[in-house]
Design an enzyme around this catalytic site. Sequence first.
Site, PDB file in Angstrom:
ATOM      1  N   LYS A  58       0.846  -1.200   0.000  1.00 57.69           N
ATOM      2  CA  LYS A  58       0.000   0.000   0.000  1.00 57.69           C
ATOM      3  C   LYS A  58       0.879   1.248   0.000  1.00 57.69           C
ATOM      4  CE  LYS A  58      -4.060   1.819   2.471  1.00 57.69           C
ATOM      5  NZ  LYS A  58      -4.986   1.603   3.593  1.00 57.69           N
ATOM      6  N   SER A 133      -9.868   1.320   2.302  1.00 57.45           N
ATOM      7  CA  SER A 133      -9.000   2.145   1.494  1.00 57.45           C
ATOM      8  C   SER A 133      -7.837   1.389   0.837  1.00 57.45           C
ATOM      9  CB  SER A 133      -8.417   3.269   2.360  1.00 57.45           C
ATOM     10  OG  SER A 133      -7.573   2.744   3.359  1.00 57.45           O
ATOM     11  N   SER A 157     -10.115  -0.945   6.446  1.00 60.71           N
ATOM     12  CA  SER A 157      -9.508  -0.783   5.122  1.00 60.71           C
ATOM     13  C   SER A 157      -8.780  -1.999   4.561  1.00 60.71           C
ATOM     14  CB  SER A 157      -8.541   0.388   5.135  1.00 60.71           C
ATOM     15  OG  SER A 157      -9.270   1.578   5.027  1.00 60.71           O
TER      16      SER A 157
HETATM   17  N1  GLN Z   1     -13.182   3.790   5.483  1.00 59.65           N
HETATM   18  C1  GLN Z   1     -12.704   4.193   6.768  1.00 59.65           C
HETATM   19  C2  GLN Z   1     -12.291   5.648   6.723  1.00 59.65           C
HETATM   20  O1  GLN Z   1     -12.516   6.241   5.732  1.00 59.65           O
HETATM   21  C3  GLN Z   1     -11.568   3.331   7.157  1.00 59.65           C
HETATM   22  C4  GLN Z   1     -10.296   3.777   6.595  1.00 59.65           C
HETATM   23  C5  GLN Z   1      -9.183   2.898   7.029  1.00 59.65           C
HETATM   24  O2  GLN Z   1      -9.395   1.863   7.643  1.00 59.65           O
HETATM   25  N2  GLN Z   1      -7.991   3.312   6.735  1.00 59.65           N
HETATM   26  O3  GLN Z   1     -11.771   6.185   7.637  1.00 59.65           O
END
Ligand code: GLN
Length: 431
Positions: A58, A133, A157
């Site tokens: 990532k 994400s 994510s």
């Molecule tokens: N979708 C969640 C957010 O927007 C989780 C993001 C994540 O786990 N990095 O914060």
Amino acid sequence: MLLEKVKKYLKAIERNNKKGKKINAILQVNPRVLEEARELERKKGKKGKLYGKIIAVKSNINIKGLNASCASKTLENYKCPYNATIIKKIKEEDGLIIGMANMDEFACGSSGETSAFGPTRNPLALDRIPGGSSSGSAAAVAAGFCDLALGSETGGSIRNPASHCGVVGVKPTYGLVSRYGLIDLSMSLDQIGPITKNVEDALLLLNVIKGKDEKDPTTYESKDIKFEKLGKIKIGLPDVKADEKIKELIEEKVKEISKKNNWQIMEIELPHIDLAVQTYYPLVYVEFFSATRRFDGRRFGKKIEDVCGEEVLRRILGGFEISKAEYKGKYYRKALQAKKVIKKEIEKAFEKVDCIIMPTVPKLPHKIGEKIDVEDMYNYDALTIPANLAEVPSISVPAGDIKGIPVGVQILTPRFKEGKMFSLARKFENA
Ligand code: GLN
């Protein structure tokens, strides 16, 4: 052989990764990957645990010489000056990094669409989002661009895109894996974890990256995680809000596997689980706002407010507002209290059951470009956030599909009970 495998993956990336109609999971191919593969092949002596494994990472994890852009214009030209601790560990075990994966900008998002470099497509349903994400990490594994991937999660994510892309994703216990070298979203919640084609590979990668790190004071010493013999298991099934079809699919799967293994299913109550999303966002807004203050354009990168997308800006402005002195930390503190309540409820449930099982994501992924409002977007994580708030591990494994779109099931166990979690996950995988 390793070299041949890398070439095969590079070809697949060349053919299927291009932005636009293609998957767009990889933002940067490691320019030294062929050279590094040759070096590994020539290396004498015992091979490391990850020898032969090709890994996508990532874009919020520092790898010396590569671009951890966080899929943002802010860090578009940032060349990492050092390796994150987990990257050091992966290299020590002869893992080979193929490139940097697309993601939601600064990990803010649940669909992969907030990337400044274009959305990632779901390899199993090309017109749909892959989830986020860690969108590119999951899509890269599902598309056959690599063997393994690293994602990070704050509220789902890793598990969310794993579920949508039909692969395995693990959020470890808070403190199991070092975050030194991770560009953070929310330090009190962030964890790095594996995304893989199967449970065994996830266990392999987690065993390599976990462990105490002096550079991350939240980490713990830990023994090797192993598959365990499962005795009489009690499964906790909470009643959660999710699409009926998804609920049915998961419940049937749980019943089928429990019957086969002679496990007991118990309905459990987690009364405040519905508040998880509302609890999570004030914490993330405040911590993210604080983390972004270093992107002021003076030391490196561009000033974040000048170039970031809408979702990142929303969080910076929201975080700024909540952090104002006149509120004296009122909202942040309230959210911390709510976190404690949810954590306690989950811990209490674990006094009666070995694990908690529920859908990973309450709904199917939407079509790319479809307008959905902020609240709906945030609700994608309604069922993953509880594990982050409770600091417990959770794994998402494929459970089936609805009209060809993958659906994942997640298994939560108490803190540091990863061994049991992986063993349970393998039963689901083999079912
Ligand atoms: N979708 C969640 C957010 O927007 C989780 C993001 C994540 O786990 N990095 O914060």
